[in-house]
Design a protein around this motif. Sequence first.
Motif, short mmCIF file in Angstrom:
data_model
loop_
_atom_site.label_atom_id
_atom_site.label_comp_id
_atom_site.label_asym_id
_atom_site.label_seq_id
_atom_site.Cartn_x
_atom_site.Cartn_y
_atom_site.Cartn_z
N TYR A 64 0.75 -1.14 0.01
CA TYR A 64 -0.03 -0.15 -0.21
C TYR A 64 0.96 1.26 0.17
CZ TYR A 64 -3.71 3.23 1.53
OH TYR A 64 -4.63 4.25 1.67
N THR A 65 2.16 1.10 0.20
CA THR A 65 2.99 2.33 0.51
C THR A 65 2.98 3.35 -0.63
OG1 THR A 65 4.53 0.82 1.72
CG2 THR A 65 5.30 3.13 1.09
N MET A 66 3.04 3.11 -1.75
CA MET A 66 2.91 4.03 -3.09
C MET A 66 1.66 4.59 -3.33
SD MET A 66 6.09 4.77 -3.47
CE MET A 66 5.76 5.79 -4.79
N VAL A 67 0.63 3.65 -2.98
CA VAL A 67 -0.77 4.08 -3.28
C VAL A 67 -1.17 5.04 -2.28
CG1 VAL A 67 -3.32 3.17 -3.54
CG2 VAL A 67 -1.25 1.67 -4.32
N ALA A 68 -0.68 4.92 -1.32
CA ALA A 68 -0.99 5.86 0.04
C ALA A 68 -0.46 7.31 -0.19
CB ALA A 68 -0.46 5.39 1.13
N GLN A 69 0.44 7.47 -1.03
CA GLN A 69 1.05 8.42 -1.43
C GLN A 69 0.80 9.30 -2.57
OE1 GLN A 69 5.46 8.48 0.07
NE2 GLN A 69 5.11 6.39 -0.60
N SER A 71 -1.88 11.12 -3.58
CA SER A 71 -2.31 12.55 -3.30
C SER A 71 -1.02 13.51 -3.17
CB SER A 71 -3.38 12.68 -2.51
OG SER A 71 -2.69 12.42 -1.04
N ILE A 72 0.11 13.04 -2.47
CA ILE A 72 1.04 13.94 -2.15
C ILE A 72 1.93 13.91 -3.59
CG2 ILE A 72 3.25 13.80 -0.94
CD1 ILE A 72 2.08 12.58 1.22
N LEU A 73 1.96 12.59 -4.34
CA LEU A 73 2.78 12.65 -5.64
C LEU A 73 2.11 13.81 -6.40
CD1 LEU A 73 5.30 11.35 -7.13
CD2 LEU A 73 3.50 9.64 -7.76
N LYS A 74 0.96 13.55 -6.72
CA LYS A 74 0.17 14.26 -7.62
C LYS A 74 0.22 15.85 -7.38
CE LYS A 74 -4.54 15.06 -9.70
NZ LYS A 74 -5.96 14.47 -9.90
N VAL A 75 0.30 16.31 -6.36
CA VAL A 75 0.40 17.75 -5.81
C VAL A 75 2.04 18.15 -6.32
CG1 VAL A 75 0.87 19.33 -3.92
CG2 VAL A 75 -0.88 17.70 -3.75
N GLN A 76 3.05 17.10 -6.09
CA GLN A 76 4.32 17.64 -6.49
C GLN A 76 4.68 17.45 -7.67
OE1 GLN A 76 7.34 15.32 -4.34
NE2 GLN A 76 6.60 15.91 -2.21
N VAL A 77 3.94 16.73 -8.60
CA VAL A 77 4.32 16.67 -10.14
C VAL A 77 3.51 17.68 -10.69
CG1 VAL A 77 3.27 15.34 -12.37
CG2 VAL A 77 4.51 13.94 -10.19
N TYR A 214 -1.81 6.75 -9.37
CA TYR A 214 -1.34 7.99 -10.36
C TYR A 214 0.05 7.74 -10.46
CZ TYR A 214 -0.31 12.93 -11.00
OH TYR A 214 0.06 14.14 -11.56
N GLY A 215 1.05 7.40 -9.54
CA GLY A 215 2.40 7.25 -9.58
C GLY A 215 2.49 6.22 -10.93
N GLU A 216 1.86 5.09 -11.01
CA GLU A 216 2.04 4.22 -12.20
C GLU A 216 1.76 4.93 -13.41
OE1 GLU A 216 1.17 -0.08 -10.17
OE2 GLU A 216 -0.41 1.25 -10.50
N LYS A 217 0.55 5.71 -13.56
CA LYS A 217 0.25 6.26 -14.78
C LYS A 217 1.14 7.40 -15.31
CE LYS A 217 -3.93 7.02 -13.24
NZ LYS A 217 -5.43 7.53 -13.19
#
Length: 300
Positions: A64-69, A71-77, A214-217
């Motif tokens: 779950y580690t990356m899935v949980a992040q 929203s954070i990743l989307k903001v940074q990207v 989102y990270g995978e996409k």
Amino acid sequence: MKQLFSIFFIALFAFAGAQDKDSKETANRFFYELTFKPKKDSAKLEKVMTILDIVKDRSIYRDYTMVAQDSILKVQVEAMQKSGVYKDMSKSMKMPKFSEKIAKTYPDMKIQYIERIVNGMSPIGIGYNETIKFDWKISNEKEKIGSYNAQKATAEYGGRKWTAWFSTDLPFQDGSYKFSGLPGLIVKIEDDGKNYSWVLQGNKKVSNWEELSYGEKISNINLKVTEMPRSKFEKTFNDFKKDPFASIRPMITQEMMSKSIPGMDGTIGDMMKKQEKMYKDFFNANDNPIELTQSSSDKK
């Protein structure tokens, strides 16, 4: 999996953006805390949250580690897209403990085991298929696991002896990792040496569920998987673990390696060395696999 992927390559592909689309699928998400022993000769235990997402015709299990992040990743990207400056997100993102993704189809419970590797400048999926008939021995012994009334069952798989507790309160014949086939969801399962122990911690409904995070996409990952016999998969994945950037290295000139990246410390060559170390550290962190042996059907 949740798939291990390079934060560096996310940064490189970030400017392509991720296409958000509404999904009509709703998932039942079950959160399993996994307590595991990463080194077979050590008493040290680690913990990680994993998830089992159950939709109409299948389930997906992963870290779950990356899935949980997401929203954070989307903001940074989005901030990088707006500013036009790359950012080394490895400094702010927590990396997963496990990289595999396990998909089960209903009702035949056919398993697809997936890993991501780097092929040239793109991450690709490789995997193998199997159907496991667990020889469960169901006991009359019952116990309360969390808020659920559970019943005991035992089986041998992958060279380990497993004790599972399933609950008919949750009408899914599924469980964490590859485990399935009991008359209710597995709410706890561990091997007799307590190398691996999953315990259900909670669940929720996820509306507009999508299999890709989102990270995978944004890192150009798609759902297509190159399927192969398990023996070939093991060799391909082991080769990748030994030299993660073998397919990239011939494509990058010394001139490219010496170029700096705006917003990131060092050159492309420096970043590649850092990412290669991250991959190798990740793969070397666990020498105590869940499966010690393969079934005869797996070896084909």
